[in-house]
Design a protein around this motif. Structure first.
Motif, PDB file in Angstrom:
ATOM      1  N   GLN B 171      -0.822   8.591  -3.259  1.00 33.49           N
ATOM      2  CA  GLN B 171      -0.889   9.885  -3.768  1.00 33.49           C
ATOM      3  C   GLN B 171      -1.664  10.860  -2.506  1.00 33.49           C
ATOM      4  O   GLN B 171      -1.146  11.858  -2.280  1.00 33.49           O
ATOM      5  N   GLU B 175       0.023  14.149  -1.087  1.00 32.72           N
ATOM      6  CA  GLU B 175      -0.924  15.490  -0.832  1.00 32.72           C
ATOM      7  C   GLU B 175      -0.985  16.056   0.890  1.00 32.72           C
ATOM      8  O   GLU B 175      -0.958  17.139   0.926  1.00 32.72           O
ATOM      9  N   ARG B 180      -1.159  20.141  -0.419  1.00 28.02           N
ATOM     10  CA  ARG B 180      -1.955  20.660  -1.684  1.00 28.02           C
ATOM     11  C   ARG B 180      -2.273  19.246  -2.614  1.00 28.02           C
ATOM     12  O   ARG B 180      -1.976  18.186  -2.309  1.00 28.02           O
ATOM     13  N   LYS B 181      -3.349  19.655  -3.334  1.00 26.28           N
ATOM     14  CA  LYS B 181      -3.749  18.625  -4.401  1.00 26.28           C
ATOM     15  C   LYS B 181      -2.432  18.376  -5.541  1.00 26.28           C
ATOM     16  O   LYS B 181      -2.068  19.419  -5.859  1.00 26.28           O
ATOM     17  N   LEU B 182      -2.823  17.278  -5.940  1.00 23.15           N
ATOM     18  CA  LEU B 182      -1.813  16.721  -7.125  1.00 23.15           C
ATOM     19  C   LEU B 182      -2.641  16.357  -7.823  1.00 23.15           C
ATOM     20  O   LEU B 182      -3.800  15.652  -7.942  1.00 23.15           O
TER      21      LEU B 182
END
Lengths: 225, 225
Positions: B171, B175, B180-182
């Motif tokens: 992850q 990102e 960006r954040k997931l």
DNA sequence: GCAAAAGTGTTATGTGTACACCCATGC
DNA sequence: GCATGGGTGTACACATAACACTTTTGC
């Protein structure tokens, strides 16, 4: 990269552009081909293309080749570089690197004839082309792939049609490019819901029920590249 | 294109490749840059690159530049041509056309030092790079765009990691690339449901709860291009 | 026992797809 | 009135996005 003159190992190569130009004809996706007038591959069909002139930008060269090798009067609605073919032995004349371009020509671009040093030019089936010179079949295949990718993304289908058009016509463009049938109701729902079409209120006559005409909604033109 | 010798209008240009090579470092997406040792743009940072040798394929040239301009011992896990920069005045030394490549280097590719005629090499932030020579900022931006496109499509994230890895690590790669954040739960659900990961049964220790290790499922490797 | 990071489910919303009949016109 | 092509709606499956608490370990 070392100083302000080119270092000795800097390969000087022939720089060319080739153009896969597409348009709709008789409900089919066609690609513009020229019949070569000189060796190598004389009399074979090929994509229009040729060498970039000194001081000429790549896209300018692509436009020039379209205009001089074929008598195409209209501006492409879309022109985009999509891959560079540089395999060492792709051309028997030496190391020639070709920056391949994808072009979309609008409806009405019907008449072409050979210009320059070609024997002729013709619109031919994009999905079942005749045998092509050099590695042009590989170039065409990749151009088709890119065209299919761009179709949804950039509203490219509209560039194949005149200013006003019917939904069945637009669906025909999609089907010709994707090479498969689409569902009429789902197609209409999808296209109309994205808000890029406005009804022009008029209707076109022919056999069967007349169809509603649409035009591109204002401010929905996507930039060329 | 006329006969078996190159016609006079055939522009001879310098043919170069540039490589945007990415890897993960300290949880951040980094790009490999070299500090130029010669004019033009001496001491500026630039993407590794240089002229294609006679008889050398484009991708071979890209690999060679990676290896000689920087001391990178590892094979790229992914190498792909993505755009050709040919603007007439992009290089003060003359008409130089550069076929830009995107490379992904695996985890562990940490030590680089300048090789060849560069002053040094370093992994730098891909999203906030230092000022770059020539049009390399434009090349980098386009490489980032292509990397983001390819991420989902070709499982490229796995190429940034060692053979076994945890889901939070994977992850992190997503990102870092997408900037960006997931959402953790959605990410796990999506990745696990696509069936390309198999648990390797082991666990890795550190601070906090140990994480399950995974590896790429057999037969899910995507071809290089 | 506390800090740190891993792991886990449900709901709402939107999107894609399959599918059959009536409508307007020209002849 | 019939042949031709245009136009319309619903139901289901699936993917996406939002959201908070519990678990396991090291110290």
């Amino acid at each position: 990269m070392s100083d302000l003159t080119l270092p000795p190992q800097a390969t000087q190569v022939g720089l060319a552009v080739d153009v896969a130009a597409f348009a709709m004809h008789a409900g089919e996706l066609r690609v513009l081909l020229v019949q070569r007038g000189a060796l190598p591959h004389a009399r074979d069909w090929a994509l229009p293309g040729g060498f970039v002139h000194p001081g000429e930008e790549l896209h300018e060269a692509a436009l020039r080749e379209l205009r001089t090798e074929t008598t195409v009067e209209l501006e492409p609605r879309h022109l985009e570089q999509f891959f560079t073919f540089g395999e060492v032995n792709r051309d028997p004349r030496g190391r020639i690197v070709s920056v391949a371009h994808l072009a979309v020509l609008p409806h009405g671009t019907v008449e072409v004839s050979g210009g320059g040093h070609t024997l002729g030019a013709a619109w031919q089936s994009a999905h079942q082309p005749p045998p092509l010179a050099f590695d042009h079949r590989a170039i065409l295949d990749r151009a088709l792939g890119r065209l299919q990718l761009r179709l949804e993304y950039a509203n490219l289908a509209l560039e194949f049609l005149p200013d006003t058009f019917t939904l069945p016509e637009l669906q025909g463009v999609y089907e010709a490019i994707l090479n498969r049938k689409l569902d009429k109701r789902n197609f209409r729902k999808r296209l109309l819901s994205q808000g890029t079409l406005t009804p022009s209120g008029e209707r076109r006559s022919g056999v069967g029920r007349p169809a509603q005409l649409y035009r591109r909604a204002k401010g929905t033109r996507t930039p060329a590249l």
